[in-house]
Write an enzyme that holds these catalytic residues in place. Structure first.
Site, short mmCIF file in Angstrom:
data_model
loop_
_atom_site.label_atom_id
_atom_site.label_comp_id
_atom_site.label_asym_id
_atom_site.label_seq_id
_atom_site.Cartn_x
_atom_site.Cartn_y
_atom_site.Cartn_z
N ASN A 152 -46.33 -37.03 33.33
CA ASN A 152 -46.99 -37.61 32.15
C ASN A 152 -47.38 -39.09 32.31
O ASN A 152 -48.44 -39.50 31.83
CB ASN A 152 -46.17 -37.35 30.88
CG ASN A 152 -44.85 -38.05 30.86
OD1 ASN A 152 -44.32 -38.43 31.90
ND2 ASN A 152 -44.30 -38.23 29.68
N GLU A 203 -33.62 -39.65 33.15
CA GLU A 203 -34.43 -39.99 31.98
C GLU A 203 -35.06 -38.69 31.51
O GLU A 203 -36.03 -38.23 32.11
CB GLU A 203 -35.53 -40.98 32.35
CG GLU A 203 -35.06 -42.29 32.91
CD GLU A 203 -34.48 -43.18 31.84
OE1 GLU A 203 -35.04 -43.22 30.73
OE2 GLU A 203 -33.45 -43.80 32.11
N CYS A 208 -42.43 -39.13 26.19
CA CYS A 208 -41.03 -38.84 25.81
C CYS A 208 -40.62 -39.57 24.55
O CYS A 208 -39.70 -39.14 23.86
CB CYS A 208 -40.11 -39.21 26.96
SG CYS A 208 -40.18 -40.96 27.41
P1 NAD Z 1 -40.07 -31.30 34.88
O1 NAD Z 1 -38.60 -31.40 34.67
O2 NAD Z 1 -40.70 -29.96 34.79
O3 NAD Z 1 -40.48 -31.86 36.32
C1 NAD Z 1 -40.19 -33.18 36.71
C2 NAD Z 1 -40.06 -33.24 38.22
O4 NAD Z 1 -38.91 -32.51 38.62
C3 NAD Z 1 -41.23 -32.66 38.98
O5 NAD Z 1 -41.51 -33.48 40.10
C4 NAD Z 1 -40.70 -31.31 39.43
O6 NAD Z 1 -41.31 -30.81 40.60
C5 NAD Z 1 -39.24 -31.65 39.68
N1 NAD Z 1 -38.33 -30.50 39.66
C6 NAD Z 1 -38.47 -29.34 38.98
N2 NAD Z 1 -37.39 -28.53 39.22
C7 NAD Z 1 -36.57 -29.22 40.05
C8 NAD Z 1 -35.30 -28.95 40.64
N3 NAD Z 1 -34.66 -27.81 40.41
N4 NAD Z 1 -34.74 -29.89 41.43
C9 NAD Z 1 -35.35 -31.07 41.64
N5 NAD Z 1 -36.56 -31.38 41.13
C10 NAD Z 1 -37.16 -30.48 40.33
O7 NAD Z 1 -40.71 -32.33 33.86
P2 NAD Z 1 -42.26 -32.60 33.58
O8 NAD Z 1 -42.81 -31.41 32.87
O9 NAD Z 1 -42.91 -33.10 34.81
O10 NAD Z 1 -42.19 -33.85 32.57
C11 NAD Z 1 -42.11 -33.71 31.18
C12 NAD Z 1 -40.70 -34.02 30.72
O11 NAD Z 1 -40.32 -35.32 31.17
C13 NAD Z 1 -40.58 -34.05 29.21
O12 NAD Z 1 -39.41 -33.39 28.80
C14 NAD Z 1 -40.48 -35.55 28.89
O13 NAD Z 1 -39.83 -35.85 27.69
C15 NAD Z 1 -39.74 -36.05 30.09
N6 NAD Z 1 -39.96 -37.49 30.28
C16 NAD Z 1 -38.94 -38.35 29.97
C17 NAD Z 1 -39.12 -39.74 30.10
C18 NAD Z 1 -38.00 -40.69 29.78
O14 NAD Z 1 -38.15 -41.87 30.05
N7 NAD Z 1 -36.90 -40.25 29.20
C19 NAD Z 1 -40.35 -40.23 30.54
C20 NAD Z 1 -41.37 -39.33 30.84
C21 NAD Z 1 -41.16 -37.96 30.71
#
Ligand code: NAD
Length: 487
Positions: free
Chosen positions: A160, A258, A292
């Site tokens: 995002n 996060e 987020c």
């Molecule tokens: P996601 O968890 O689907 O993927 C994030 C990353 O994790 C990707 O690079 C993905 O390939 C990797 N990943 C997936 N499965 C994994 C595993 N088993 N082991 C290691 N890595 C793995 O999240 P997304 O859809 O990319 O992002 C959206 C989410 O991120 C939303 O829930 C949002 O709230 C959150 N977010 C939080 C913050 C914060 O600061 N708290 C900031 C931005 C986004």
């Protein structure tokens, strides 16, 4: 949508992993990256295998001691140089982000410039990293507490704010003497490779910064379960955060997570309604609601509810949206992919079946290709609806009417998330009372996101472990070492 393909080398860019200071040839399968606004094929990126992940970790491990031995102010110079390169290439980088992620160009430009500022900001800590000298119980003894780097950090990124998240992880990691292996999201890797191309021009020592691209279950798992990783800095969903905790458990690897949010916006009876409407609407259409810490649910006081809902609906209905590479004055682009669009469709449909009324929007936007959803306001929502409990991550605002600040806070706190919250009031006492009562990592009064780089972005409950930004975010990337020195 991601498709794994073996061949079709073509006119589109083909990126390579960056390991030990070089873009490395890759022969295994590739992932195709497409534009969410129109389905256009943008690039092919490596779907790395375990041996590539291990090569990157080995390179990072080998480089770490010499990198940590450099004075921090020297490490800072590299970050400043990268920041300058980003600013010089801001227009190109913003277009790359917009094409693969779907945010409007103005926001992508802000993201690039903010990322450059963030690198400069973290570089500014070079002369401020401090240990402590602690009073001893013994005569003639000094107790020193040093802050030292952890070693090799794995930085795993979401899609995002994919560009900013590179800096949010690598800048505090590098300035404190760690090296890093970055895994971009497979949805939005192009901007990370373009970042790396520029980084490559500043002659950072080989192995200090590495990029390995692939899926979560492939590269992500290989990184998080590797015993040579000293810290996992992850931003993404709760489900993935939880899987990472399990993968990290055998090695007891340090975690910084996060995760998601379900930010409540509380609008009290004395609020400036125009200000509240403008701020909440902007927070919900920016990045198409895929933030987020954008307002995910609203609790409005009964005394102003009708007026507020009317104003909010007009504002949401007036949102300019479409393909951000075709129109320059848009407020909102498409959702990231079909799965996200399906999730929004399903959540709104369920809310309707549970009694929510669609005041504006409520369906897929009829504007041609791409994952577009209409800006939506749902009234008549109540706390046990899924739409008031689960992260929507789309341009939908569910509204629940409440009788008091206390009721709003109770509902706000009854959530598995605890990242950010907001309150609209002209009464400072009400604002301070809300801050006192809200169980959240961050609260905004009379405004919405974004957070400041000198703050501390951290959530409670399932929104994460640890935090980012400012002094406290910097020190997450260090460990302590206490020495007792007897004279
Ligand atoms: P996601 O968890 O689907 O993927 C994030 C990353 O994790 C990707 O690079 C993905 O390939 C990797 N990943 C997936 N499965 C994994 C595993 N088993 N082991 C290691 N890595 C793995 O999240 P997304 O859809 O990319 O992002 C959206 C989410 O991120 C939303 O829930 C949002 O709230 C959150 N977010 C939080 C913050 C914060 O600061 N708290 C900031 C931005 C986004």
């Amino acid at each position: 949508m991601i498709k794994l393909r073996e061949s079709r080398m073509s006119e589109i860019p083909v990126y390579q992993n960056y390991i030990n200071g070089e873009f490395q040839p890759h022969s295994a399968s590739y992932i195709e990256v497409t534009n969410p606004a129109n389905g256009e094929l943008l690039s092919r990126v490596p779907n790395a295998d375990t041996s590539e992940v291990e090569a990157a970790i080995t390179a990072a491990k080998k480089a770490q001691k010499a990198w940590a031995a450099k004075p921090a102010i020297e490490r800072a110079q590299y970050l400043h140089k990268i920041a300058d390169k980003l600013r010089q290439n801001a227009e190109h980088l913003a277009a790359v982000i917009t094409k693969e992620q779907g945010k409007v160009l103005s926001l992508a430009t802000v993201e690039v410039n903010f990322t450059a500022d963030y690198l400069d900001y973290m570089a500014g800590w070079a002369r401020r990293i401090e240990g402590e000298i602690i009073t001893s119980d013994r005569p003639g003894e000094n107790i020193f507490m040093f802050r030292k780097p952890l070693g090799v950090v794995a930085g795993i990124l979401p899609w995002n704010f994919p560009f900013f998240l590179i800096a949010r992880k690598m800048a505090p990691a590098l300035i404190t003497g760690n090296t890093i292996v970055i895994k971009p999201s497979e949805e939005t890797p192009n901007n990370c490779f373009e970042f790396t191309r520029l980084l490559d021009e500043v002659d950072l020592p080989a192995g200090v910064f590495n990029v390995v691209c692939g899926t979560g279950y492939g590269v992500g798992q290989a990184l998080t379960s590797n015993s040579q990783i000293d810290m996992i800095s992850f931003t993404g969903s709760v489900a993935t955060g939880s899987a990472i905790m399990a993968a990290a458990a055998p090695n007891v690897t340090k975690l910084n997570l996060e995760l998601g949010g379900k930010a409540p916006a509380i609008v009290l009876e004395d609020a400036d309604l125009d200000l509240a409407v403008n701020a909440i609407k902007a927070s919900r259409v920016i990045n198409t609601g895929q933030v987020c810490n954008c307002a995910e649910r609203i609790y409005v006081h009964t005394a102003v509810a009708d007026k507020f809902i009317e104003k909010l609906s007009s504002a949401m209905a007036a949102t300019r949206y479409g393909d951000p590479m075709k129109q320059s004055d848009l407020e909102m682009g498409p959702l990231i992919n079909q799965a996200s669009l399906d999730k929004v469709i399903s959540m709104v449909s369920k809310a309707k079946s549970e009694g929510a009324q669609v005041i504006t929007g409520g369906k897929v936007a009829d504007i041609g290709p791409g994952f577009h959803y209409e800006p939506t306001v749902l009234a008549g929502c109540h706390s046990d609806m899924e739409i008031m409990q689960k992260e929507i991550f789309g341009p939908v605002l569910p509204v629940q009417v409440v009788a008091s600040l206390e009721e709003a806070v109770e509902l706000a706190n009854a959530s598995e998330y605890g990242l950010t919250s907001s309150v609209y009031t002209r009464d400072l006492r009400q604002a301070m009372r809300a801050i006192d009562l809200l169980d959240y990592g961050e609260t905004y009064i009379n405004r919405e996101n974004f957070e400041a780089m000198q703050g501390f972005h951290a959530g409670t409950r399932k929104s994460g472990i640890g935090g980012a930004d400012g002094k406290h975010g910097l020190y997450e990337y260090t460990r302590t070492h206490v020495a007792y020195v007897q004279n």
